[in-house]
Design an enzyme around this catalytic site. Structure first.
Site, mmCIF file in Angstrom:
data_model
loop_
_atom_site.group_PDB
_atom_site.id
_atom_site.type_symbol
_atom_site.label_atom_id
_atom_site.label_comp_id
_atom_site.label_asym_id
_atom_site.label_seq_id
_atom_site.Cartn_x
_atom_site.Cartn_y
_atom_site.Cartn_z
ATOM 1 N N CYS A 96 0.835 -1.441 -0.078
ATOM 2 C CA CYS A 96 0.070 -0.028 0.170
ATOM 3 C C CYS A 96 0.606 1.412 -0.151
ATOM 4 O O CYS A 96 0.133 2.236 -0.346
ATOM 5 C CB CYS A 96 -0.874 0.004 1.261
ATOM 6 S SG CYS A 96 -2.076 -1.297 1.109
ATOM 7 N N HIS A 389 -9.258 3.368 -1.806
ATOM 8 C CA HIS A 389 -7.718 2.830 -1.687
ATOM 9 C C HIS A 389 -7.415 2.163 -2.875
ATOM 10 O O HIS A 389 -7.359 1.060 -2.808
ATOM 11 C CB HIS A 389 -7.712 2.094 -0.458
ATOM 12 C CG HIS A 389 -6.067 1.779 -0.202
ATOM 13 N ND1 HIS A 389 -5.010 2.465 -0.443
ATOM 14 C CD2 HIS A 389 -5.779 0.509 0.674
ATOM 15 C CE1 HIS A 389 -3.910 1.445 -0.352
ATOM 16 N NE2 HIS A 389 -4.599 0.617 0.339
ATOM 17 N N CYS A 419 0.418 2.415 6.381
ATOM 18 C CA CYS A 419 0.762 1.042 6.565
ATOM 19 C C CYS A 419 0.534 0.355 5.462
ATOM 20 O O CYS A 419 0.280 0.730 4.389
ATOM 21 C CB CYS A 419 -0.134 0.897 7.644
ATOM 22 S SG CYS A 419 -1.929 0.621 7.069
#
Length: 433
Positions: A96, A389, A419
């Site tokens: 990510c 996301h 994260c």
């Protein structure tokens, strides 16, 4: 006085950032690939910045779930966007935090004088995620392709079982633990005492802040419009996940997803699967001045960290933040704003708790806690829970949004954290131009 150099290195400017709207998987961008989205945003950024493409030295681009037909996504974006083919390009991946990795890799090249102008970003299409075959079926297909006649080809499939014919989606569980990210977030919520009410409050704030920012025109300058194929009759001009009408009451009625009996993680306090792309135009401070371009801001420091994925999978930012702050010569109290990736509301609350905790500081080997984040300065224009996301693009979104937020709030410094799977974490300190 401008900090023109740090440790003898050139100062790195972020001149411009741009992203597509972020769309829930299977909706607005269902017919577009990750390459399509990457090409679109890169072309638009180059046009808007009015930079001569010949000035671009390098493109660093990332993707988390690879497109099987275009695995070298950075190079394919250069070619598809019609940029000069002499431009060096390579692909990076850090789950990510992929486009944070793209940005910092580009920054290092600029700081060291290896490049003057770099495009850095990422793209993701969860609508076009690759579907794999089982290993037995793959082996049978290989054997059949080598057989010389029809009986030989058919023989290759005789040993297959019905289960071998079931398509295999991309892995969603940690290979080392066997747990999905949602299950790990649930574990963090329980171990850290993060309540359902706190998670829903974080989700509500994300949607309210994002909706307000869209209404105020905050995103207009750095979110492009996309004319959607195949009929090109629809224009995607906003993130389609933001819910201006959500409430604590409606969020509280959603059922837990990963632990249906005792859990607190719901679809409402988790980020959804998303399609989108984002890119940053970066260059040395000297090059920006030479081209007459006004930077959005500068990269002051960055840090990456890792922790045991079997412990607190999404706690990486808590370990990366103090390193980035130290490298910037700042403390958390010196930071004006914070932009934290919202994979799950439980992860946000856990990292905020860890930064302020004496117990966590002792566990990490620090002499004292990093500090407490003022939540009135956190994700003021929304985060991943409301905006979405797309794994490879979230970092570019956060950096662009953070620098525009500094300008809107008339502040000077912002801390960005992300994260990532594998127990990874990233932290970046940016300063306003």
């Amino acid at each position: 006085m401008a900090r023109e150099q740090q440790n003898g290195h050139r100062r790195v400017a972020i001149v411009r950032g741009l992203r597509t709207p972020f769309a829930k998987a299977g909706t607005d961008f269902a017919r577009l690939t990750a390459l399509d989205l990457g090409r679109i945003v890169v072309q638009e950024l180059v046009q808007r910045s009015e930079i001569d493409p010949q000035e671009i030295d390098q493109v660093v681009f990332g993707q988390v779930i690879p497109t099987l037909t275009a695995p070298s996504i950075a190079r394919e974006v250069v070619i598809a966007a019609g940029l000069p083919r002499k431009i060096d390009a390579f692909t990076v991946s850090r789950a990510c935090a992929t486009s944070i990795q793209a940005m910092t890799t580009a920054a290092n090249a600029i700081a060291l004088g290896e490049a003057d102008v770099v495009l850095a970003g990422g793209t993701e299409s969860m609508s076009d995620a690759p579907i794999f075959t089982s290993r037995p079926l793959a082996q049978a297909l290989m054997a059949a392709s080598k057989a010389r006649d029809l009986p030989g080809k058919l023989k290759a499939f005789q040993a297959l079982k019905p289960g071998d014919l079931v398509p295999v989606p991309p892995a969603i569980a940690e290979h080392s633990t066997g747990m999905t990210m949602g299950e790990s977030a649930e574990k963090m919520a329980k171990e850290n005492g993060i309540s359902r009410a706190e998670q829903d409050q974080i989700a509500l704030a994300s949607h309210q802040n994002a909706a307000r920012a869209w209404k105020d025109g905050f995103f207009d300058s750095h979110v492009m419009h996309v004319v959607v194929p195949p009929r090109y009759e629809k224009v995607a001009d906003k993130d389609n996940i933001v819910r201006a009408d959500t409430s604590l009451e409606s969020l509280s009625q959603l059922k837990p997803v990963f632990d249906r009996k005792y859990g607190t993680i719901t679809a409402g306090n988790s980020s959804p699967l998303t399609d989108g792309a984002g890119v940053l135009l970066m260059m040395s401070e000297e090059k920006a001045k030479a081209l007459g371009l006004e930077p959005l801001g500068y990269l002051r420091s960055h840090a990456f960290a890792a922790t045991d994925p079997g412990d607190q999978l999404l706690q990486g930012p808590a370990y990366a933040v103090p390193v980035a702050l130290k490298r910037a010569g700042l403390t958390l109290a010196d930071i004006d704003l914070v932009e934290m990736h919202e994979a799950f509301a439980a992860q946000v609350a856990s990292n905020l708790q860890a930064l302020a905790s004496k117990e966590f500081a002792k566990k990490a080997g620090w002499s004292a806690p990093v500090g407490e984040v003022d939540r009135t300065r956190l994700n003021l224009s929304g985060g991943s829970l409301s905006l979405g996301h797309p794994f490879g693009a979230t970092g570019a979104r956060i950096v662009t949004q953070a620098l525009h937020e500094l300008k809107r709030q008339n502040k000077n410094t912002v801390l960005c954290t992300v994260c990532a799977a594998g127990g990874l974490g990233a932290a970046v300190v940016l300063e306003r131009a």
